[in-house]
Design a protein around this motif. Structure first.
Motif, PDB file in Angstrom:
ATOM      1  N   LEU A 977       8.427   0.540  -0.053  1.00 48.62           N
ATOM      2  CA  LEU A 977       7.349  -0.216   0.589  1.00 48.62           C
ATOM      3  C   LEU A 977       7.906  -1.250   1.563  1.00 48.62           C
ATOM      4  O   LEU A 977       7.398  -1.404   2.680  1.00 48.62           O
ATOM      5  CB  LEU A 977       6.507  -0.913  -0.488  1.00 48.62           C
ATOM      6  N   GLU A 981       6.953  -0.713   5.341  1.00 44.20           N
ATOM      7  CA  GLU A 981       6.047  -1.730   5.874  1.00 44.20           C
ATOM      8  C   GLU A 981       6.688  -2.431   7.073  1.00 44.20           C
ATOM      9  O   GLU A 981       6.018  -2.742   8.060  1.00 44.20           O
ATOM     10  CB  GLU A 981       5.692  -2.742   4.782  1.00 44.20           C
ATOM     11  N   SER A 982       7.993  -2.660   6.981  1.00 43.04           N
ATOM     12  CA  SER A 982       8.707  -3.241   8.117  1.00 43.04           C
ATOM     13  C   SER A 982       8.647  -2.310   9.319  1.00 43.04           C
ATOM     14  O   SER A 982       8.431  -2.758  10.458  1.00 43.04           O
ATOM     15  CB  SER A 982      10.166  -3.504   7.724  1.00 43.04           C
ATOM     16  N   GLN A 985       5.090  -2.518  10.714  1.00 37.71           N
ATOM     17  CA  GLN A 985       4.851  -3.782  11.414  1.00 37.71           C
ATOM     18  C   GLN A 985       5.504  -3.788  12.784  1.00 37.71           C
ATOM     19  O   GLN A 985       4.960  -4.334  13.752  1.00 37.71           O
ATOM     20  CB  GLN A 985       5.354  -4.954  10.577  1.00 37.71           C
ATOM     21  N   SER A 990       0.010  -5.722  12.025  1.00 34.19           N
ATOM     22  CA  SER A 990      -0.597  -5.882  10.711  1.00 34.19           C
ATOM     23  C   SER A 990      -2.064  -6.190  10.835  1.00 34.19           C
ATOM     24  O   SER A 990      -2.564  -6.466  11.931  1.00 34.19           O
ATOM     25  CB  SER A 990       0.113  -7.003   9.939  1.00 34.19           C
ATOM     26  N   ASP A1005       1.168   7.168   8.546  1.00 32.59           N
ATOM     27  CA  ASP A1005       1.783   5.967   7.981  1.00 32.59           C
ATOM     28  C   ASP A1005       0.987   5.461   6.790  1.00 32.59           C
ATOM     29  O   ASP A1005       1.549   5.095   5.753  1.00 32.59           O
ATOM     30  CB  ASP A1005       1.868   4.867   9.050  1.00 32.59           C
ATOM     31  N   LEU A1009       2.188   5.109   2.910  1.00 28.45           N
ATOM     32  CA  LEU A1009       2.078   3.837   2.194  1.00 28.45           C
ATOM     33  C   LEU A1009       1.254   3.989   0.920  1.00 28.45           C
ATOM     34  O   LEU A1009       1.563   3.378  -0.116  1.00 28.45           O
ATOM     35  CB  LEU A1009       1.447   2.778   3.106  1.00 28.45           C
ATOM     36  N   TYR A1013       2.315   3.088  -2.861  1.00 27.03           N
ATOM     37  CA  TYR A1013       1.515   2.217  -3.737  1.00 27.03           C
ATOM     38  C   TYR A1013       1.108   2.952  -5.009  1.00 27.03           C
ATOM     39  O   TYR A1013       0.972   2.344  -6.073  1.00 27.03           O
ATOM     40  CB  TYR A1013       0.270   1.714  -2.995  1.00 27.03           C
ATOM     41  N   LEU A1025      -5.320  -0.579   1.535  1.00 29.31           N
ATOM     42  CA  LEU A1025      -4.860   0.408   2.509  1.00 29.31           C
ATOM     43  C   LEU A1025      -5.995   1.331   2.940  1.00 29.31           C
ATOM     44  O   LEU A1025      -6.066   1.750   4.103  1.00 29.31           O
ATOM     45  CB  LEU A1025      -3.717   1.239   1.914  1.00 29.31           C
ATOM     46  N   GLY A1915       0.946  -9.256   3.690  1.00 32.34           N
ATOM     47  CA  GLY A1915       1.356  -7.910   4.077  1.00 32.34           C
ATOM     48  C   GLY A1915       0.458  -7.337   5.151  1.00 32.34           C
ATOM     49  O   GLY A1915      -0.440  -8.006   5.687  1.00 32.34           O
ATOM     50  N   ILE A1916       0.672  -6.060   5.444  1.00 34.80           N
ATOM     51  CA  ILE A1916      -0.061  -5.465   6.569  1.00 34.80           C
ATOM     52  C   ILE A1916      -1.539  -5.288   6.270  1.00 34.80           C
ATOM     53  O   ILE A1916      -2.350  -5.152   7.177  1.00 34.80           O
ATOM     54  CB  ILE A1916       0.555  -4.115   6.971  1.00 34.80           C
ATOM     55  N   THR A1917      -1.913  -5.285   4.963  1.00 33.55           N
ATOM     56  CA  THR A1917      -3.336  -5.134   4.638  1.00 33.55           C
ATOM     57  C   THR A1917      -4.089  -6.452   4.791  1.00 33.55           C
ATOM     58  O   THR A1917      -5.326  -6.450   4.757  1.00 33.55           O
ATOM     59  CB  THR A1917      -3.509  -4.618   3.206  1.00 33.55           C
TER      60      THR A1917
END
Length: 2046
Positions: A977, A981-982, A985, A990, A1005, A1009, A1013, A1025, A1915-1917
């Motif tokens: 993750l 996630e990096s 991003q 994000s 993507d 993810l 998860y 997500l 995070g991105i969410t």
């Protein structure tokens, strides 16, 4: 005639063997045998005919014993001497050659059977005969004699014929014999004679002793003929020498000479004596015999012959000539030759003839070299000492012992010559290590057992000599002795030396015994275990050593003896075991576990193995106690369990290659299985230490030695590893300047080490323990050969390569590329890296960093290739299946090493960037151009930037996607993750409105993810997500529904997927998995059978999954069939990973069925071995990642337990009864173990399935049903309702008694309320009528048409009582909830519950809650009516009529108060599960009624007075009956009412507080501090009265009495410290000078006011209240007292100047506190109590408990109304400072430029555009969201990173909702802190409560803080997913328990705060706080709003789809304003932008 004479000699001669000659006669012969032929066939002599035939058929032959003839016929005994005369006569007669040969052949018979008297008489004739036959002219005669010449070598013959006198000379006989041989060689002129002589010599050598003189002289004779001019003679001699080497020298001549030094030295002496005269012979011997050049032979000879030549040179004229000849052959000078071998010469001279020749030798050297004696000895000393100590030993043991005894005097003699001092320990202290190594390599590890025994004696001698330095060399000696003890042939000698060593060590350093005690015991335990069955010869010696070690040191080392295990029960060990048992004393289980943790971390693998074995026994013996410890959930106990589990995981990853190391891994796995799969949520997550790459070389050297090399040195199991570690330490100390540069002589004379300043600084950092270990390395002289890296190119890694091999070769290559100062450090460690993996792993990032920063481009590229090679192998599809298997276990460890390396490098880059940025920022502010500390020059910064760029380039070359996929295939989901996630991003941004790039995510993507998860078991994240994509794919829906447990939906989706891909193996496997999770096992089997037919190539896959269903169903024949089918075919990788363990289980079941114990053990062992490698790799990451493997070990352990219960019976045939005590004990243990596991489906399903199989096999259907019910409950709580329904049906079919209740709960959860109630009605109606009672029965029948069953027996009914009560209570609560009954009916139902279960706390509490609700309703109603009457005036008559009507209609609400209080009191008396709800509520009702009774003038009302008396009596009864610790939980509430208006209430409150003070003065005094110093006189006086009363109750002189004296003085000092201003501009206060009286008070018996010490720990819920009279919620031993205070206190730079004071605890730990002046901390204290209550509520709700939701709290102790102490929260930093540093690092903020720039923007646009638009468009873009970077930097390890981010989301969400409820304001960036070890959000400073922010000049309109950076941290969410879900759960909990929380808030009303009581300080009574009352009313209305609002749904919390930063958010309701735009603030508050905030805002608020 010859044969007859020989046979007669045998028959009539003597025999030393004692066996008489026998004559065998044929039974068919009628007359005695007389012919020679028959005589030859029938005669056998035990001496002469050893090799002749043996008669087997004795039935056909009669045996005549000649011994009988000697007795019966005396005439038969002829004169043997006449036979000798006759023999010589015929031998010398001139007869034929054949005749003489025959006489020679019988010579041995005559010679052997001659008496001593006869031989002495004929001695001369026999010697002449010997000489005659050697040189006989006839060749045949000589050849015959060469065959029998060996008879002259027999002792009985040689002693007489070849010795002087009467044969008493033991040494000359061999020489005389060889003289005759030599004489023959001299006399022989004919070459033929020489040839036969050589053959005779060859025969002599074959039978003679190879160590004797005869053999050696014969060998020399042969060598002497190698230069004979006759080639035949030379060849014959050479042939005989080779034959001798073959038959006599096993292993050849070289090995013989190497092994037997005495013979070698004599041979070399002979050769050297012939060197000048016979050079050809030397050449022939070298080349033809030895097979080497002459020069090489002479090189071998020189060390042996030179000492003798030099010693003998005064009396040997040829010695000097020989020396010169030797030097000539070696092409050197004589001086060089003798100097080179000086040590050997001196050693020989010292020992030869007691050193008489030493002066002449020294004079010889002086003449040759010109040096004196002292210089000579100094030059030769190190090697000379080796020669003296490690001499090989003489052939005679006595000579060896004599020489060993001379070692000490000899070395003393040398010491006297060199130093003038004879003290051996001082003289040899620098040489002990080298001498021990020499003994080890030259002697102890040789193949000669005799030499090994001598080695032990030399070790003993050194131990004797070492004296005070013995403890320093203990590790080395222990390794050598343990090695000896483990070898069978050396064990006794090793034990003797060990015993001597221990006695010596006890004399010189008694404390050092503790370091060897565990090692010795661990080494002895295997032998002692064997002694139980078969006593050993060494047992007595072992016992003697143990008594010396344990018994004699009992008093000194008792603490260490207690850590030893009890030894095997042997009578001889009784005394030792007695001492161990006494030392252990009354050790608790916790003490045992603590000792086990320490033992598992011991350096020695043997000790770790011993401790693990002992721990396994402890688990077996105390199973119940262990499970009780875990279930109890005591914080201290769980900390121990956490440490224990981590130590066992570390043991499972043991890197030692020894057998003990491998066994240790298995035993640790066994211990994990025995402990059980403890829920990770119960355990303390040890914060991962952030790996810091040391900047300086000295720091790296220190870390290497202190943490790694010293450990490796002590832990070494053999000398190779130990020496490698010692060499590394030696070289590192040398590099750091710790080794003296002086010569050895000066060291010996000065007895000190002269270190450089750098070396002294480093040396001072080591602990004394480490110093003692590494001290010998200061003077050791180890050498490591130079090694060159192989020329191979390309990656080293191969998929099947072992981790140890791969990392060693890679590090070796990296070392060859290393440059700079650190290359020396790396080269120093080359040797140890092969043996010690922890050191290798530690050095890897340093090596890579060195090569990347300073190496060539090719070297950097090779590192990138190596890393990619490992990652690609993991990420590729082909290797995926192997990664998790046994073969791939090593691969997984390699991948983990790469991951860790990348973490370290990334962290280094981040740290360096931040350091450079901060340095530049500091330089920007410097003045005068002088560099300050912490700053770098331009050149240094440029160098650092280049290095940083190189490392960043390497990291960038590793694709994030590759890293993520490799991580996922290794099950490292958190890492996957983080990487992915990096990647996302960087490419897509994000879900943050203010992000630089936000919004668009690719479906691929998001799918990847979601897959990640799914593995993380984080369904909240999945929901977040799912909201990021426009439309969900089929795969997404599958993942979401799988995690949600919607298996029917999953099955539908799989069917849909199969329509598109009918032959998809993946989807078919998903269908089978779905059926398994739905418990459709029969359908699963049918599906498997269909797949085997339709897709046969994947038969293995289908059969493996079929096994999962077969064993759960107990269909054993089908299971066998599937096991057979799983042997061949293709396999789908994910199916193999899921089903492989089930395959192992099936094989174990099969072994249990066929009663094959060996096969069962084998399969269990194989299964554990298959789990060990992935377990080790996962354990390196975290316990959570290792948990699935621990669950499997848990299952295996239960199978082992069950198999042990079966005994020798089959699993199929054996059945148990429900009352079998052994079976009951087992099932109870299983049940307790299940309670300890994680309450999740995947964890408990296989465990419950195993129980179902076991129970069903014994036809225990109710137990089977109970397992189904537990499974149904798990499914129901997880929301898997369909599976839950199926499990309920199975439970009902099995006859489970509570299936209907579970079904009712299931119906209620799916919101079928009427059906749920109907189910319970039916359940209750089926119960006995006499149990239910008529009232309940009528109530049930009024809603149900069903009729009750006929009554059942009373016995059966009584058993059903608990179930009846539970069902009835549930039914009543649901009826009450749905309003289907009147309150009277509901009350009667509750009453019946309490009657059925009079000891059940829950029944009384629910009853109390119900009547309390009635009271609340009645009170509200009556108060509303009363208010209505006041508002609408009516006439007196009508008023009276209204009152009468009201009285007739309803009684006053307070009449029911005693009933409410009584039920609450009864609930508290029965238990404390609802203590925090019941007792505060009870006090609130009491206080309110007391106020009404006094305030309304109602005291004259007799009815109310009676109620008041009754209520007061109830409270007094509670004071008497309830445990005091229950009252302690409400002490704050009691203190707030000490000035109550009602005097009766005050009296009782004072009594309660007094009792608390007497019982728990430590805690209560801290809580009373503020009120005792109150500015309100009434409160202060009341507190003084309580304290005085409590003090009187304490016995004078007792500990508690002293507390009441010490405490006021301490409080006064602390208050003064709070307000002390300090010196102007001072940063510290000197406590010693400014507060000397406070310093003198120390130590105190007062506890430190930390949160844990002030928090009540309740007893276990399982224990009965009657057993809690002796319970103490605060253990004195657990909580430290104040032992001291630090000399200085830091003054913090804020307006009030708080002080950071450090108190020293009695446990040695320093704990800081913040002393705050000018701040009323009572609000903070009450807020902590409020938060503590919320934590308790969160822990009770399943949803919040599963997520481990909580608020971080800390101790707040008000000292007065305007000062106090706050417990320092460690490892925290403010949001403002965190963000500011990140912005500086990324160049977004400059301390000198940014603020003026913002000011300029404001001045430019102010008034032209709206301020909010200016903020959004002009200012905020300067500060993009960066908070996520803090998590990446602070938590470089991915598992810690993910835990921290989830913890951040959880704690932030909980704080947001709680702060919203209590109106918490002033949430600027310095009042929100973040923990750098856990990620927790911590709020401080609660002065702005109850919406006071709305009253500020610039009102705070936002309910809680959620700025763009805080969203970025999620995070991105963004806020979707975890944050939103936790907000919902928190608000739901607050809504459900609003009454409980309001009781805590009420303390604010009655504990007057400063700002609320400024006008009422002089009041004499209880102060009314209108502000507080208004605030509480607002909070209550807010609770009501929460209760009525739909906020618990995500739609209500969802920002009205959050607009861009700064936009308008929710409608202007408090509930809606949950999100607000990011704003700027420094110390300002989140309000609209104003110039004063823009002047110096800082970016922290962004």
């Amino acid at each position: 005639m010859a044969f007859s004479l020989g046979f007669l000699s045998c028959l009539n001669g003597t025999s030393d063997l004692g066996n008489h000659c026998k004559l065998f006669l044929d039974k068919r012969s009628e007359q005695p045998v007389s012919t020679l032929d028959i005589l030859l066939r029938g005669f056998w002599c035990p001496q002469c005919d050893i090799r002749s035939r043996i008669v087997h058929n004795e039935e056909q032959i009669s045996i005549m014993d000649t011994a009988l003839l000697h007795v019966e016929n005396m005439d038969f005994n002829i004169n043997i001497s006449k036979a000798h005369t006759l023999f010589f006569k015929f031998l010398y007669a001139e007869t034929s050659e054949e005749s003489i040969v025959s006489w020679v052949e019988v010579l041995p018979r005559i010679l052997r059977h001659s008496s001593r008297h006869v031989l002495l008489e004929m001695r001369t004739q026999w010697v002449q005969c010997f000489e005659f036959l050697l040189l006989h002219e006839m060749k045949a005669v000589r050849e015959a004699f060469s065959g029998v010449v060996c008879c002259f070598l027999e002792n009985s013959v040689m002693d007489i014929l070849f010795s002087d006198g009467l044969g008493v000379d033991g040494g000359s006989k061999e020489l005389q014999f060889m003289d005759k041989i030599n004489f023959a060689f001299t006399e022989a002129e004919d070459s033929q004679i020489l040839l036969t002589l050589l053959e005779s010599v060859g025969t002599i050598m074959k039978v003679s002793d190879i160590h004797g003189e005869v053999f050696f002289c014969s060998f020399v004779l042969l060598i002497g003929q190698l230069d004979n001019h006759n080639s035949i003679i030379r060849m014959t001699a050479l042939r005989l020498i080779h034959r001798c080497c073959t038959y006599c020298f096993k292993g050849g001549l070289d090995l013989f000479l190497l092994k037997y030094s005495h013979t070698r030295d004599n041979l070399y002496d002979y050769l050297s004596s012939r060197l000048v005269t016979h050079p050809i012979m030397i050449k022939e011997f070298a080349e033809d015999v030895v097979g080497i050049k002459t020069k090489e032979l002479i090189e071998r000879m020189v060390p042996s012959v030179i000492p003798k030549l030099i010693v003998s040179h005064p009396n040997n004229n040829d010695a000097i000539i020989t020396l010169r000849e030797l030097a000539s052959h070696l092409n050197t000078e004589v001086v060089q030759l003798i100097v080179t071998h000086l040590p050997k010469v001196l050693c020989f001279a010292l020992f030869y003839e007691d050193g008489q020749h030493l002066p002449s030798v020294l004079q010889f050297y002086k003449n040759e070299t010109g040096t004196d004696s002292k210089e000579i000895f100094a030059a030769a000393l190190p090697t000379l000492l080796d020669e003296i100590v490690c001499f090989p030993g003489e052939s005679d043991q006595m000579e060896t012992d004599i020489r060993t005894a001379k070692i000490s005097p000899t070395i003393q003699n040398i010491a006297r010559i060199l130093t003038g001092n004879e003290t051996l320990p001082e003289f040899l202290r620098n040489d002990f290590v080298r001498l021990l190594n020499s003994i080890d390599k030259k002697m102890l590890h040789s193949d000669d057992l005799k030499l090994q025994k001598q080695a032990l004696q030399r070790i003993r001698k050194l131990v004797e000599i070492m004296g005070p330095y013995l403890s320093t060399h203990t590790p080395k000696i222990m390794v050598l002795l343990i090695f000896a003890i483990d070898k069978e042939g050396l064990q006794m000698d090793g034990l003797d030396v060990l015993h001597f060593f221990i006695k010596q060590l006890a004399e010189v350093s008694p404390n050092s015994i503790k370091y060897v005690m565990s090692q010795v015991v661990a080494a002895f335990i295997p032998s002692l275990e064997r002694c139980k069955g078969c006593p050993s010869a060494h047992l007595s010696k072992i016992v003697e050593i143990l008594e010396e070690l344990v018994v004699k040191n009992n008093s000194l080392l008792k603490q260490h003896i207690r850590e030893l295990p009890l030894l095997p029960s042997l009578p001889s060990l009784s005394e030792v075991n007695k001492v161990i048992q006494e030392a252990r004393g009354l050790m608790t289980l916790q003490d045992n576990l603590k000792d086990a943790v320490n033992g598992l971390n011991h350096e020695s693998v043997n000790v770790r193995y011993m401790v693990a074995c002992e721990l396994s026994k402890l688990f077996n013996a105390r199973r119940e106690d262990m499970t009780a410890l875990i279930i109890g959930e005591d914080i201290a106990d769980l900390d121990i369990i956490s440490s224990l589990i981590m130590a066992l995981l570390k043991g499972c990853a043991e890197q030692s290659r020894t057998n003990v190391g491998q066994r240790l891994k298995t035993v640790c796995a066994d211990c994990l299985g025995a402990l059980g799969a403890v829920d990770p949520a119960k355990l303390k997550v040890n914060s991962c230490e952030r790996f810091k790459i040391e900047c300086s070389d000295d720091d790296l050297i220190f870390e290497l030695i202190h943490k790694h090399l010293a450990r490796a040195f002590r832990a070494a199991a053999d000398t190779t590893v130990q020496d490698s570690a010692a060499l590394a330490i030696q070289e590192l100390l040398k590099l750091a300047g710790c080794q003296s540069s002086s010569s050895d002589d000066s060291l010996r004379e000065s007895n000190c080490y002269e270190m450089s300043y750098r070396g002294q600084k480093l040396w001072s950092r080591f602990s004394n323990y480490v110093k003692e270990i590494i001290a010998p390395c200061l003077t050791s002289r180890f050498h490591l050969p130079n090694a060159t890296d192989s020329a191979s190119v390309g990656p080293i890694y191969r998929p099947k390569m072992s981790f140890r091999r791969w990392i060693y070769y890679w590090i070796r290559r990296l070392t060859s590329h290393a440059t700079g100062s650190r290359s020396g450090i790396f080269n120093a460690c080359r040797g140890i890296l092969r043996h010690d993996m922890p050191t290798a792993i530690y050095l890897l990032p340093y090596l890579v960093l060195n090569v990347v920063c300073y190496g060539t481009l090719e070297a950097r590229q090779s590192i990138t290739e190596e890393i990619l090679c490992v990652l690609n192998a993991a990420a590729s599809e082909s290797s995926g299946a192997a990664v998790h298997g046994i073969a791939g276990g090593q691969s997984e460890v390699c991948i983990q090493a790469i991951f860790t390396l990348l973490d370290n490098l990334g962290q280094w880059v981040d740290d360096l960037k931040q350091e450079i940025a901060l340095s530049q920022s500091s330089m920007a502010r410097k003045h005068g151009g002088q560099l300050k500390d912490g700053t770098y020059s331009d050149y240094e910064q440029n160098q650092m930037l280049v290095q940083c760029s190189n490392v960043a380039e390497l990291l960038a070359a590793i694709p994030k996607v590759t890293l993520a996929r490799a991580s996922l295939r290794c099950q490292a989901h958190a890492r996957a993750l983080m990487y992915f996630e990096s990647h996302v991003q960087e490419n897509s941004g994000s879900s943050n409105p203010a992000a630089e790039c936000s919004g668009t995510f690719s479906d691929d993507d998001i799918s990847f993810l979601m897959e990640i998860y799914g593995g993380l078991d984080e369904p909240d994240g999945l929901l977040g997500l799912a909201n990021l994509r426009k439309s969900s794919s089929l795969q997404d829906q599958l993942i979401i529904n799988e995690k949600a447990g919607n298996w029917a939906e999953v099955l539908t989706l799989c069917e849909q997927a199969l329509q598109m891909q009918p032959t998809s193996v993946h989807r078919q496997s998903d269908v089978l998995n779905c059926l398994l999770n739905m418990c459709h096992l029969q359908a699963m089997i049918a599906h498997v059978d269909g797949l085997v037919c339709s897709i046969p190539q994947y038969k293995k896959t289908w059969c493996m999954q079929g096994v999962q269903a077969a064993w759960r169903l107990g269909r054993w024949e089908l299971m066998d069939e599937y096991l057979t089918g799983a042997d061949k075919g293709l396999v789908f990788s994910s199916s193999e990973n899921n089903a492989s363990f089930d395959m192992d289980l099936a094989k174990i079941f099969k072994a249990m069925m066929i009663k094959d114990k060996f096969l069962f053990d084998e399969k269990i062992f194989q299964s554990k071995q298959a789990l060990l490698v992935p377990l080790a790799a996962a354990g390196m990451d975290s316990y959570m990642r290792a948990y699935p493997y621990v669950v499997k070990l848990h299952m295996l352990r239960e199978l082992e337990d069950f198999n042990a219960l079966l005994g020798d019976e089959s699993f199929i045939d054996k059945s148990f009864s429900a009352d079998d005590p052994n079976f009951l004990k087992l099932t109870k243990d299983w049940e307790n173990r299940l309670r300890c596991t994680q309450p999740s489906l995947w964890t408990r399903e296989p465990l419950l399935a195993l129980r179902r199989v076991v129970f069903s096999q014994s036809h225990m259907h109710p137990q089977v049903g109970n397992c189904w019910l537990q499974y149904a409950k798990l499914c129901r709580l997880a929301g898997h309702y369909e599976t839950a329904h199926l499990a309920i049906l199975e439970a009902d079919a099995s006859g489970a008694p509570n299936a209907h209740m579970e079904k009712a709960k299931y119906l209620w959860n799916i919101r079928k309320f009427d059906s749920a109630i109907a189910e319970l009605q039916q359940t209750l109606l089926n119960m006995p009528a006499e149990i239910l009672g008529s009232a309940v029965l009528s109530s049930l029948c009024s809603l149900s048409l069903a009729l009750p069953n006929a009554p059942i027996s009373a016995t059966q009914a009584s058993k059903e009582n608990p179930d009846v009560s539970k069902a009835l209570l549930l039914y009543t609560r649901w009826i009450h909830y749905t309003g289907q009954k009147q309150s009277a009916d509901v009350k009667s139902l509750y009453s019946r519950v309490t009657e059925l279960q009079p000891k059940w706390e829950k029944g009384f509490f629910c009853m109390a809650k119900f009547v309390d609700d009635l009271l609340i309703d009645a009170r509200k109603r009556q108060e509303d009516e009363k208010f209505a009457c006041k508002v609408v005036p009516v006439s007196s008559s009508s008023s009276n009529s209204v009152n009468r009507a009201t009285e007739e209609k309803e009684k006053p609400w307070w009449e029911s108060l005693p009933v409410v209080l009584l039920y609450y009191a009864k609930a508290l008396h029965k238990g404390h599960k609802n203590l925090f709800q019941a007792l505060p509520r009870m006090l609130t009702l009491w206080f309110e009624f007391g106020s009404i009774y006094t305030g309304d003038g109602s005291s004259s009302d007799q009815h109310m007075k009676a109620i008041h008396v009754r209520v007061s009596g109830l409270i007094r009864g509670c004071l008497k009956d309830l445990p005091t610790y229950q009252w302690l939980t409400v002490l704050s509430q009691l203190i707030s009412r000490i000035c109550h208006q009602n005097s009766d209430v005050v009296r009782i409150v004072k009594c309660i507080i007094t009792s608390i003070l007497r019982e728990y003065p430590q805690q209560a005094l801290w809580m009373m501090a503020a009120v005792s110093k109150s500015t309100v006189p009434a409160r202060r006086d009341a507190a003084a009265e309580i304290l005085q009363s409590a003090k009187k109750g304490c016995r004078r002189g007792s500990q508690n009495s002293a507390l009441f004296i010490q405490f006021p003085t301490l409080i006064d000092h602390l208050i003064k410290l709070c307000f002390h201003p300090g010196q102007p501009k001072a940063r510290t206060i000197n406590i010693s000078t400014e507060f000397s009286s406070l310093k003198r008070m120390m130590p105190l018996g007062i506890i430190l006011p930390v949160q844990q010490a002030l928090t009540v720990t309740l007893p276990s819920y399982d224990s009965s209240m009657s057993d809690q009279s002796g319970f103490h919620p605060f253990s004195v031993s657990e909580h430290p007292t104040i032992a001291g205070i630090a000399d200085e206190a830091e003054i913090l730079s804020s307006l009030q100047k708080p002080k950071k004071v450090v108190f020293l605890g009695s446990d040695g730990v320093a704990r800081p506190f913040l002393c705050k002046p000018k701040d009323d901390l009572r609000k903070d204290s009450r807020m902590m109590e409020f938060n503590a209550m919320i934590n308790r509520l969160l822990s009770k709700v399943p949803e919040s408990r599963r997520r481990k939701l909580y608020i971080r709290t800390f101790a707040v102790v008000p000292l007065t109304e305007d000062c106090g102490m706050v417990e320092w929260v460690p490892n925290t930093r403010g949001l403002r400072h965190i963000l500011q540093d990140i912005y500086i690092t990324h160049g977004k903020f400059d301390r000198m430029k940014t603020n003026p720039q913002i000011k300029k923007i404001y001045d430019t646009y102010h008034g032209k555009i709206p301020d909010d638009e200016m903020l959004k468009k002009k200012i905020l873009p300067m500060f993009p969201p960066v908070f996520h970077k803090w998590f990446l930097t602070a938590f470089s390890e991915p598992a810690a990173w993910f835990r921290a981010r989830v913890a951040y989301a959880h704690t932030t969400a909980v704080w947001s909702m709680v702060g919203h409820i209590v109106g918490l304001g002033d949430r600027h960036g310095e009042n929100i802190l973040f923990d750098s070890t856990t990620g927790d959000c911590v709020h401080v400073d609660f002065s702005c409560l109850f919406d006071r922010g709305l009253l500020l000049d610039k009102p705070e309109v936002v309910p809680f803080r959620l700025t763009q950076n805080m969203i970025d941290g999620l995070g991105i969410t963004g806020y979707e997913g975890i944050f939103l879900k936790v907000c919902e759960i928190t608000l739901s909990v607050l809504r459900t328990h609003k009454e409980t929380l309001m009781t805590v808030l009420e303390t604010f009303i009655h504990d007057p705060l400063v700002e609320w009581t400024k006008t009422n300080k002089s009041s004499g009574g209880e102060v009314q706080n209108p502000h507080a009352q208004d605030a509480a009313a607002a909070a209550a209305s807010l609770f009501l709003l929460v209760s009525c609002s739909p906020l618990a749904s995500s739609a209500a919390l969802h920002p009205a789809r959050l607009p861009a930063a700064g936009g308008t958010l929710f409608p202007a309701t408090k509930l809606g304003r949950a999100f607000f735009p990011p704003e700027m603030e420094g110390k300002g508050r989140p309000v609209e932008v104003q110039p004063k905030y823009l002047a110096n805002p800082g970016p922290a608020g962004c």
